[in-house]
Enzyme design. Structure first.
Site, PDB file in Angstrom:
ATOM      1  N   LYS A 196       0.965  -1.387   0.120  1.00  0.00           N
ATOM      2  CA  LYS A 196       0.174   0.063  -0.236  1.00  0.00           C
ATOM      3  C   LYS A 196       0.821   1.258   0.032  1.00  0.00           C
ATOM      4  CE  LYS A 196      -3.701   2.315   2.382  1.00  0.00           C
ATOM      5  NZ  LYS A 196      -4.601   2.228   3.752  1.00  0.00           N
ATOM      6  N   LYS A 248      -2.225  -1.787  -3.499  1.00  0.00           N
ATOM      7  CA  LYS A 248      -3.144  -0.425  -3.353  1.00  0.00           C
ATOM      8  C   LYS A 248      -2.484   0.696  -3.672  1.00  0.00           C
ATOM      9  CE  LYS A 248      -6.445   1.865  -0.728  1.00  0.00           C
ATOM     10  NZ  LYS A 248      -7.338   2.004   0.791  1.00  0.00           N
TER      11      LYS A 248
END
Length: 327
Positions: A196, A248
């Site tokens: 992320k 992400k």
């Protein structure tokens, strides 16, 4: 001899026959926001077509997800400002909005779709960071992980099939696995936000959850310049017991996604985040792009890069766009 690859593209039927992949509805997961105190859904200005939900409208949305045969629904809580505190306690309490939302959705759909919970404190802290702060304003990794364990257990108690630790704290997956098992939730899965990044593409999401963020998250989310680091973080989460790993954002990190997919023995998810959504919607609203085709193409590219599942705000509408793109 002239080689003619175009023979595989001559007709719609030939293209269907030779197509390498098709994105299935069961690969799509709908992120959804439940906000305390609402009686009706409220539009999110920076994300046209996406709403903050009341408990009743959230239940109806979850039912639509199940009826559409989607892979699941991922819940995020939006508490009242007065309920936020330095440690995000309302994200752990059974009567907090996220846990009430999980309980309502699980009661509505049972096991007909996969009910997922975002396991992070950022929506619930008055400073907007993903964990507990030290006296000098830094994230206390280990104290935060302790809170994540409590949060994950409370979400499992509320009915989550899957918990999604998204705070990028070191050791969070192993601690949560141990905490869930100790609490008797051995069947609850962990979807680890493994790679992320500290991305500007998260901007509209912070509008959606009413973020109170002060500063930035660069000390714990990854540097967008780093590709190998995404692989390292993923390998650590797999070793700690993650059932699924995630990259992400998705669309602008396809190189990282492909790397992760190449090494992962567990399923790989990717999150098509709020900024990706908002940019396409804004361009489509101005007539600059073909909305349905670009949505289908963006999702296809994410799966082509290696995602087994995609979190996308278009999850309910995308199957129709995808089917049309395959003609």
């Amino acid at each position: 001899m002239l080689i003619r690859p175009r023979r595989a593209r001559t007709t719609p039927a030939m293209r269907r026959l030779t197509r390498e992949l098709e994105v299935r509805p069961s690969q799509l997961i709908l992120p959804a926001f439940v906000r305390d105190g609402l009686t009706e859904p409220v539009d999110i200005p920076s994300m046209p077509g996406v709403q903050q939900h009341s408990l009743d409208s959230l239940a109806a949305l979850a039912s639509a997800v199940a009826d559409a045969g989607l892979g699941g629904i991922m819940l995020f809580g939006v508490p009242d400002e007065a309920d936020k505190d330095a440690t995000g306690s309302c994200g752990i309490r059974a009567d907090g909005i996220l846990n009430r939302g999980l309980a309502r959705v699980r009661a509505e759909v049972g096991d007909a779709t996969v009910v997922m919970a975002d396991t992070c404190l950022d929506e619930f802290t008055d400073h907007g960071h993903c964990g507990v702060l030290t006296s000098d304003g830094r994230i206390d990794n280990d104290a935060t992980v302790e809170r994540y364990v409590q949060m994950a257990v409370s979400q499992a108690d509320a009915g989550a099939h899957v918990v999604g630790p998204s705070g990028m704290m070191d050791g969070q997956v192993a601690a949560i696995r141990a905490g869930l098992d100790d609490a008797g939730h051995t069947d609850v899965s962990i979807l680890a936000y493994s790679a992320k990044y500290a991305s500007a593409f998260f901007g509209p999401f912070r509008d959606a959850v009413g973020s109170s963020l002060q500063g930035d998250r660069r000390t714990y989310q990854q540097d967008p310049a780093n590709r190998r680091e995404g692989v390292r973080e993923t390998e650590l989460d797999i070793a700690e017991g993650a059932d699924t790993v995630m990259v992400k954002p998705a669309g602008y990190y396809l190189d990282v996604l492909a790397d992760v997919a190449a090494l992962s023995p567990v399923p790989v998810a990717a999150y098509q985040v709020s900024g990706e959504y908002a940019m396409i919607e804004a361009a489509a609203e101005r007539g600059w792009v073909d909305r349905e085709r670009i949505i289908a193409e963006s999702l296809t590219s994410i799966v082509r890069a290696g995602a087994d599942m995609v979190l996308t705000y278009w999850a309910l509408s995308a199957p129709a766009y995808l089917a049309a793109s395959y003609e």
